[in-house]
Design a protein around this motif. Structure first.
Motif, PDB file in Angstrom:
ATOM      1  N   ASP A  51       0.858  -1.185   0.000  1.00 25.16           N
ATOM      2  CA  ASP A  51       0.000   0.000   0.000  1.00 25.16           C
ATOM      3  C   ASP A  51       0.898   1.241   0.000  1.00 25.16           C
ATOM      4  N   ALA A  52       1.514   1.479  -1.175  1.00 24.54           N
ATOM      5  CA  ALA A  52       2.444   2.606  -1.313  1.00 24.54           C
ATOM      6  C   ALA A  52       1.716   3.910  -1.026  1.00 24.54           C
ATOM      7  N   PRO A  53       2.259   4.686  -0.103  1.00 25.13           N
ATOM      8  CA  PRO A  53       1.636   5.983   0.176  1.00 25.13           C
ATOM      9  C   PRO A  53       1.595   6.833  -1.095  1.00 25.13           C
ATOM     10  N   SER A  54       0.566   7.615  -1.219  1.00 21.20           N
ATOM     11  CA  SER A  54       0.390   8.409  -2.433  1.00 21.20           C
ATOM     12  C   SER A  54       1.531   9.412  -2.629  1.00 21.20           C
ATOM     13  N   PHE A  55       2.133   9.883  -1.523  1.00 23.23           N
ATOM     14  CA  PHE A  55       3.225  10.843  -1.690  1.00 23.23           C
ATOM     15  C   PHE A  55       4.423  10.193  -2.381  1.00 23.23           C
ATOM     16  N   LEU A  56       4.644   8.872  -2.205  1.00 15.14           N
ATOM     17  CA  LEU A  56       5.737   8.189  -2.899  1.00 15.14           C
ATOM     18  C   LEU A  56       5.459   8.127  -4.400  1.00 15.14           C
ATOM     19  N   THR A  57       4.231   7.892  -4.754  1.00 17.21           N
ATOM     20  CA  THR A  57       3.855   7.877  -6.170  1.00 17.21           C
ATOM     21  C   THR A  57       4.007   9.276  -6.772  1.00 17.21           C
ATOM     22  N   VAL A  58       3.605  10.286  -6.006  1.00 15.76           N
ATOM     23  CA  VAL A  58       3.738  11.671  -6.474  1.00 15.76           C
ATOM     24  C   VAL A  58       5.214  12.023  -6.676  1.00 15.76           C
ATOM     25  N   THR A  59       6.077  11.623  -5.752  1.00 16.43           N
ATOM     26  CA  THR A  59       7.509  11.933  -5.905  1.00 16.43           C
ATOM     27  C   THR A  59       8.095  11.205  -7.116  1.00 16.43           C
ATOM     28  N   LEU A  60       7.611   9.987  -7.382  1.00 22.45           N
ATOM     29  CA  LEU A  60       8.072   9.253  -8.562  1.00 22.45           C
ATOM     30  C   LEU A  60       7.662   9.988  -9.842  1.00 22.45           C
ATOM     31  N   VAL A  61       6.421  10.435  -9.898  1.00 24.39           N
ATOM     32  CA  VAL A  61       5.942  11.175 -11.069  1.00 24.39           C
ATOM     33  C   VAL A  61       6.719  12.487 -11.224  1.00 24.39           C
ATOM     34  N   LEU A  62       6.939  13.193 -10.114  1.00 26.37           N
ATOM     35  CA  LEU A  62       7.719  14.436 -10.163  1.00 26.37           C
ATOM     36  C   LEU A  62       9.138  14.186 -10.666  1.00 26.37           C
ATOM     37  N   SER A  63       9.746  13.108 -10.206  1.00 24.93           N
ATOM     38  CA  SER A  63      11.099  12.774 -10.660  1.00 24.93           C
ATOM     39  C   SER A  63      11.109  12.446 -12.150  1.00 24.93           C
ATOM     40  N   CYS A  64      10.042  11.794 -12.628  1.00 25.42           N
ATOM     41  CA  CYS A  64       9.950  11.468 -14.057  1.00 25.42           C
ATOM     42  C   CYS A  64       9.814  12.723 -14.914  1.00 25.42           C
ATOM     43  N   VAL A  65       9.301  13.802 -14.334  1.00 21.74           N
ATOM     44  CA  VAL A  65       9.174  15.076 -15.053  1.00 21.74           C
ATOM     45  C   VAL A  65      10.436  15.925 -14.865  1.00 21.74           C
ATOM     46  N   LEU A  66      10.898  16.040 -13.622  1.00 19.01           N
ATOM     47  CA  LEU A  66      12.034  16.909 -13.324  1.00 19.01           C
ATOM     48  C   LEU A  66      13.365  16.363 -13.857  1.00 19.01           C
ATOM     49  N   GLY A  67      13.527  15.046 -13.839  1.00 25.09           N
ATOM     50  CA  GLY A  67      14.780  14.445 -14.317  1.00 25.09           C
ATOM     51  C   GLY A  67      15.099  14.834 -15.751  1.00 25.09           C
ATOM     52  N   PRO A  68      14.198  14.528 -16.704  1.00 25.94           N
ATOM     53  CA  PRO A  68      14.492  14.917 -18.094  1.00 25.94           C
ATOM     54  C   PRO A  68      14.641  16.423 -18.279  1.00 25.94           C
ATOM     55  N   LEU A  69      13.845  17.194 -17.555  1.00 22.06           N
ATOM     56  CA  LEU A  69      13.949  18.654 -17.647  1.00 22.06           C
ATOM     57  C   LEU A  69      15.333  19.118 -17.179  1.00 22.06           C
ATOM     58  N   HIS A  70      15.781  18.563 -16.077  1.00 19.77           N
ATOM     59  CA  HIS A  70      17.116  18.868 -15.548  1.00 19.77           C
ATOM     60  C   HIS A  70      18.195  18.491 -16.566  1.00 19.77           C
ATOM     61  N   LEU A  71      18.048  17.320 -17.186  1.00 18.81           N
ATOM     62  CA  LEU A  71      19.052  16.848 -18.142  1.00 18.81           C
ATOM     63  C   LEU A  71      19.080  17.681 -19.422  1.00 18.81           C
ATOM     64  N   LEU A  72      17.977  18.318 -19.742  1.00 17.93           N
ATOM     65  CA  LEU A  72      17.935  19.193 -20.919  1.00 17.93           C
ATOM     66  C   LEU A  72      18.504  20.578 -20.622  1.00 17.93           C
ATOM     67  N   VAL A  73      18.191  21.103 -19.460  1.00 13.98           N
ATOM     68  CA  VAL A  73      18.543  22.495 -19.144  1.00 13.98           C
ATOM     69  C   VAL A  73      19.938  22.626 -18.529  1.00 13.98           C
ATOM     70  N   MET A  74      20.242  21.843 -17.517  1.00  9.79           N
ATOM     71  CA  MET A  74      21.462  22.033 -16.727  1.00  9.79           C
ATOM     72  C   MET A  74      22.757  21.998 -17.548  1.00  9.79           C
ATOM     73  N   PRO A  75      22.977  20.988 -18.394  1.00 11.77           N
ATOM     74  CA  PRO A  75      24.262  20.962 -19.115  1.00 11.77           C
ATOM     75  C   PRO A  75      24.454  22.160 -20.054  1.00 11.77           C
ATOM     76  N   GLN A  76      23.381  22.569 -20.727  1.00 10.21           N
ATOM     77  CA  GLN A  76      23.468  23.730 -21.629  1.00 10.21           C
ATOM     78  C   GLN A  76      23.760  25.011 -20.842  1.00 10.21           C
ATOM     79  N   TRP A  77      23.079  25.149 -19.722  1.00 12.42           N
ATOM     80  CA  TRP A  77      23.252  26.328 -18.877  1.00 12.42           C
ATOM     81  C   TRP A  77      24.678  26.382 -18.332  1.00 12.42           C
TER      82      TRP A  77
END
Length: 169
Positions: A51-77
Motif C-alpha cells: 500500500d504505497a503511500p500516495s506521496f511516494l507515487t507523487v515523488t516518482l511522477v515528479l522525478s519522471c518530469v524533473l529528471g528529463p527537464l534537468h538533463l535538458l537544461v542544466m548541461p546547456q546552462w
C-alpha cells in the motif's frame, strides 16, 4: 587616489574562454546516472510496497518530469556559464549554474596546479584543473577542459608561476 594612478592588480571580470563542448555530454551522462538511480529506488519502493503511500507515487511522477527537464537544461546552462582565462597576472574562473561563482587568483599566489580525470571525463576526453592558492576561499577549479588543452594549460601555468616573483602566500 589620483586619477593618473593606475592599478596593476588584476580585476574581476568575465573570463574569455568557454570549456569544451564535450562537457555538455559529460554533465548530461553524470547527471543521468544519478537520476536513473533515484528513479530506480523510487520505482522499487512503489512497486514492492503493498500500500504505497500516495506521496511516494507523487515523488516518482515528479522525478519522471524533473529528471528529463534537468538533463535538458542544466548541461546547456553550465556550458554557457563556465568560463576560464589565464593571463600573465591572474587566473580567472566563472562556474556554477544555479549558484554562480567568479574567482580570480593572482599568479604570484599559485602554489600547485593539478590535473584530474575521472573515468567519465576520460571517456569524453576531458580533464579538470585545480589551481591551489594561498587563499582561504580554497582552490580554483576549471572543469570541462579538453584533455590536451588541460595539459597545455597546466604547463603554461607552471612556467608562468615559476617566472613570477612572489612567495605564493
Amino acid at each position: 587616489m589620483s586619477e593618473h594612478t593606475t592599478s596593476t592588480a588584476p580585476r574581476l571580470r568575465p573570463p574569455a574562454h568557454r570549456v569544451s563542448r564535450r562537457a555538455i555530454g559529460y554533465w548530461t551522462v553524470t547527471a543521468s546516472i544519478l537520476w536513473i538511480v533515484l528513479l530506480g529506488i523510487q520505482t522499487l519502493i512503489v512497486v514492492t510496497s503493498d500500500d504505497a503511500p500516495s506521496f511516494l507515487t507523487v515523488t516518482l511522477v515528479l522525478s519522471c518530469v524533473l529528471g528529463p527537464l534537468h538533463l535538458l537544461v542544466m548541461p546547456q546552462w553550465r556550458y554557457r556559464v563556465h568560463r576560464w582565462e589565464v593571463t600573465g597576472e591572474a587566473v580567472y574562473t566563472q562556474s556554477g549554474w544555479l549558484k554562480q561563482e567568479w574567482r580570480i587568483a593572482p599568479v604570484s599566489r599559485i602554489q600547485t596546479v593539478d590535473i584530474e580525470r575521472d573515468p567519465f571525463e576520460q571517456l569524453f576526453g576531458l580533464a579538470k584543473i585545480t589551481v591551489t592558492t594561498a587563499s582561504a576561499a580554497g582552490p580554483l577549479r576549471i572543469s570541462g577542459l579538453a584533455h590536451d588543452r588541460a595539459l597545455a594549460l597546466a604547463d603554461e601555468l607552471t612556467k608562468t608561476t615559476q617566472a613570477v616573483r612572489g612567495d605564493a602566500t
